[in-house]
Enzyme design. Structure first.
Site, PDB file in Angstrom:
ATOM      1  N   LYS A 129       0.941  -1.259  -0.007  1.00 35.67           N
ATOM      2  CA  LYS A 129      -0.033  -0.063  -0.060  1.00 35.67           C
ATOM      3  C   LYS A 129       0.869   1.129   0.049  1.00 35.67           C
ATOM      4  O   LYS A 129       1.929   1.199   0.313  1.00 35.67           O
ATOM      5  CB  LYS A 129      -1.140   0.017   1.298  1.00 35.67           C
ATOM      6  CG  LYS A 129      -2.177   0.798   1.018  1.00 35.67           C
ATOM      7  CD  LYS A 129      -3.280   0.082   0.173  1.00 35.67           C
ATOM      8  CE  LYS A 129      -4.503   0.901   0.067  1.00 35.67           C
ATOM      9  NZ  LYS A 129      -5.419   0.282  -0.448  1.00 35.67           N
TER      10      LYS A 129
HETATM   11  P1  NAD Z   1     -12.860   7.946  -2.664  1.00 38.13           P
HETATM   12  O1  NAD Z   1     -11.989   8.998  -2.406  1.00 38.13           O
HETATM   13  O2  NAD Z   1     -13.621   7.938  -4.142  1.00 38.13           O
HETATM   14  O3  NAD Z   1     -14.239   7.930  -1.960  1.00 38.13           O
HETATM   15  C1  NAD Z   1     -14.268   8.232  -0.489  1.00 38.13           C
HETATM   16  C2  NAD Z   1     -15.674   8.746  -0.085  1.00 38.13           C
HETATM   17  O4  NAD Z   1     -15.774   8.770   1.434  1.00 38.13           O
HETATM   18  C3  NAD Z   1     -15.834  10.109  -0.467  1.00 38.13           C
HETATM   19  O5  NAD Z   1     -17.260  10.272  -1.092  1.00 38.13           O
HETATM   20  C4  NAD Z   1     -15.802  11.166   0.830  1.00 38.13           C
HETATM   21  O6  NAD Z   1     -16.369  12.124   0.631  1.00 38.13           O
HETATM   22  C5  NAD Z   1     -16.432   9.932   1.808  1.00 38.13           C
HETATM   23  N1  NAD Z   1     -15.964  10.202   2.943  1.00 38.13           N
HETATM   24  C6  NAD Z   1     -14.663  10.371   3.544  1.00 38.13           C
HETATM   25  N2  NAD Z   1     -14.865  10.659   4.757  1.00 38.13           N
HETATM   26  C7  NAD Z   1     -15.953  10.244   5.298  1.00 38.13           C
HETATM   27  C8  NAD Z   1     -16.743  10.364   6.463  1.00 38.13           C
HETATM   28  N3  NAD Z   1     -16.273  10.576   7.684  1.00 38.13           N
HETATM   29  N4  NAD Z   1     -18.090  10.112   6.287  1.00 38.13           N
HETATM   30  C9  NAD Z   1     -18.814   9.746   5.289  1.00 38.13           C
HETATM   31  N5  NAD Z   1     -18.079   9.735   4.105  1.00 38.13           N
HETATM   32  C10 NAD Z   1     -16.907  10.034   4.033  1.00 38.13           C
HETATM   33  O7  NAD Z   1     -12.364   6.423  -2.117  1.00 38.13           O
HETATM   34  P2  NAD Z   1     -12.761   5.131  -2.809  1.00 38.13           P
HETATM   35  O8  NAD Z   1     -11.810   4.670  -3.773  1.00 38.13           O
HETATM   36  O9  NAD Z   1     -14.073   4.899  -2.923  1.00 38.13           O
HETATM   37  O10 NAD Z   1     -12.341   4.258  -1.344  1.00 38.13           O
HETATM   38  C11 NAD Z   1     -13.423   4.154  -0.135  1.00 38.13           C
HETATM   39  C12 NAD Z   1     -12.924   2.977   0.410  1.00 38.13           C
HETATM   40  O11 NAD Z   1     -12.867   1.859  -0.089  1.00 38.13           O
HETATM   41  C13 NAD Z   1     -11.667   3.186   1.160  1.00 38.13           C
HETATM   42  O12 NAD Z   1     -11.553   2.385   2.449  1.00 38.13           O
HETATM   43  C14 NAD Z   1     -10.531   2.250   0.150  1.00 38.13           C
HETATM   44  O13 NAD Z   1      -9.483   1.904   1.120  1.00 38.13           O
HETATM   45  C15 NAD Z   1     -11.478   1.080  -0.258  1.00 38.13           C
HETATM   46  N6  NAD Z   1     -11.256   0.564  -1.277  1.00 38.13           N
HETATM   47  C16 NAD Z   1     -11.254   1.115  -2.636  1.00 38.13           C
HETATM   48  C17 NAD Z   1     -10.981   0.472  -3.801  1.00 38.13           C
HETATM   49  C18 NAD Z   1     -11.048   1.063  -4.930  1.00 38.13           C
HETATM   50  O14 NAD Z   1     -10.745   0.389  -6.207  1.00 38.13           O
HETATM   51  N7  NAD Z   1     -11.060   2.437  -5.184  1.00 38.13           N
HETATM   52  C19 NAD Z   1     -10.621  -0.959  -3.585  1.00 38.13           C
HETATM   53  C20 NAD Z   1     -10.844  -1.573  -2.437  1.00 38.13           C
HETATM   54  C21 NAD Z   1     -11.154  -0.975  -1.488  1.00 38.13           C
END
Ligand code: NAD
Length: 439
Positions: A129
């Site tokens: 990561k």
């Molecule tokens: P992103 O940046 O696209 O979206 C994150 C979202 O969470 C945003 O809408 C943000 O406003 C919201 N957010 C942040 N703090 C918050 C809070 N306190 N309360 C409510 N909403 C809040 O990120 P993403 O890529 O969608 O990732 C989201 C999660 O999924 C993370 O934990 C990431 O590690 C996990 N993840 C992502 C992927 C991927 O392919 N992008 C893969 C596996 C896991």
């Protein structure tokens, strides 16, 4: 931040909750959560204690300084991390997060999760990561590009298409991946397979952007019969409407399910009659609206989101969002963990006692890394599959993953999380032993 997809700002611990203890992130760290689950599974597998440390701590940690010149001529210094946890099963693989609260322990936790996630999904990778303690909302596009390129300059020596392959995570997207790929190319020659999650125009893969959300929905579909849910009667709540949350919401809606509550870092809304996920994406990402201004929904507080009675709660924001101060409030049959480490171990126990089925992050959000694997394979062959083929292969792998874990959980009378950790640890230990890592 210019994006091909959308721009979001993930807020920090506390998020939109202010002083509301329901909406604050847990005080227990993501690293403690992952190590708790790891230790429990390790002890139950009965492996010798003298090799535990090999799998507990990362193989390599790189910490770098990233100074950039801002548009007003001042200099700012950020800190970046790339942590390679275990490479026994293949090249290190894992996303890069841009967030002001990124620290080395969070990246360690997420790197370790990637080792177990690639193993449970059966894709030939290890786990890594990356993260930079930057808030993209504070920067213009040119500044953000400097951060991305500066980060790549500093870590490129430990990367490579057969060594370590980054991907998007919180606050990074296909545009950031394009900058990372381009910078790596300047140093080492054009190498599309150095990152995944790239734009389609730069050898990205069809289906990658939606894959993590789509994977959450595949997992929901497989788990639904266990708690008597049918998709077109399912009412769900999404915490975090970024890449993962907005895609899973749209795909759930395509199955006939109804989203009745949703939040992002800036607000939360509720409508028991349904919130149109497609329209919300347009409102937020194409019309520049804010979540709480979305018509036909009532603004609520971030803490209230936990109290909406629903069938499925999808945490899709940050780690530590479901903890001892709010787990008991959840009124749902299933939690599908789109986010990494969203549930602390004490909250896990509370939910289990309430009879909530948890589809753990290890498997629930594995769709992203599986589609990244497809992108990497296509890049190595300079070949392209269409989206139908990608989604069909993704479904095949994730359904197989669910059933392998579910059968083990049924057989051993375990939770899906414990079964998933045990299977993935077995696979990684087996690969390490066969390579002769402990000889
Ligand atoms: P992103 O940046 O696209 O979206 C994150 C979202 O969470 C945003 O809408 C943000 O406003 C919201 N957010 C942040 N703090 C918050 C809070 N306190 N309360 C409510 N909403 C809040 O990120 P993403 O890529 O969608 O990732 C989201 C999660 O999924 C993370 O934990 C990431 O590690 C996990 N993840 C992502 C992927 C991927 O392919 N992008 C893969 C596996 C896991």
């Amino acid at each position: 931040m210019a994006t091909e997809t959308h721009s979001t700002r993930a807020d920090g611990r506390g998020g939109t909750g202010g002083d509301d203890p329901r909406a604050a992130r847990a005080k227990v760290s993501d690293l403690d959560v992952v190590r708790h689950h790891f230790d429990r599974a390790w002890d139950s597998l009965g492996y010798p204690d003298d090799i535990r440390q090999i799998f507990w701590e990362p193989y390599r940690e790189v910490t770098v300084q990233i100074p950039i010149k801002t548009s007003d001529g001042t200099t700012r210094v950020y800190h970046g991390y790339r942590i390679q946890h275990n490479g026994a099963r293949g090249p290190y693989k894992g996303g890069v997060r841009f967030h002001p609260e990124v620290d080395i322990d969070e990246v360690r936790a997420l790197a370790s999760m990637m080792t177990w996630k690639t193993a449970i999904a059966g894709v030939p990778y290890g786990g890594a990561k990356g993260g930079v303690d930057v808030d993209p909302a504070d920067l213009d596009d040119a500044e953000l590009q400097r951060v991305a390129r500066g980060f790549m300059d500093k870590i490129s020596k430990v990367l490579g298409p057969t060594r370590d392959i980054p991907a998007p995570d919180v606050n990074t997207n296909s545009q950031v991946m394009a900058w990372l790929m381009d910078q790596y190319g300047k140093l080492h020659g054009h190498t599309p397979a150095i990152v995944t999650g790239k734009p389609i125009s730069l050898e990205g893969s069809y289906g990658r952007e939606a894959a993590t959300g789509r994977g959450c929905v595949f997992m929901f579909q497989e788990a639904a019969p266990k708690v008597g849910l049918v998709p077109d009667e399912t009412r769900f709540v999404v915490q975090g409407f970024g890449n993962v949350g907005s895609w899973l919401a749209r795909i759930m809606q395509g199955l006939g399910a109804t989203m009745i509550g949703v939040s992002d870092a800036f607000g939360a809304i509720r409508n028991d009659a349904g919130i149109d996920a497609q329209a919300l994406v347009r409102h937020l990402h194409h019309e520049g609206g804010k979540l709480e201004d979305f018509p036909a929904a009532e603004p609520i507080s971030a803490g209230d989101l936990y109290e909406i009675p629903c069938d499925v709660f999808f945490p899709a924001a940050l780690g530590g969002m479901i903890h001892a101060d709010n787990a008991d409030l959840l009124d749902c049959k299933m939690v599908v963990e789109g986010a990494n480490n969203p549930t602390t171990f004490d909250a896990d126990d509370i939910l289990i006692d309430k009879g909530v089925l948890i589809v753990p992050d290890l498997m629930a959000n594995a769709g992203g890394v599986v589609a990244s694997y497809f992108e990497w394979v296509q890049n190595l062959q300079h070949f392209r599959w269409d989206e139908k083929e990608i989604n069909s292969k993704l479904g095949h792998i994730l359904r197989r993953t669910f059933h392998e874990v579910d059968q083990r959980a049924d057989h051993e009378q375990q939770t899906l999380r414990t079964a998933a950790f045990e299977i993935s640890i077995e696979r990684v230990v087996d690969a390490s032993r066969t390579r002769g890592y402990f000889d």
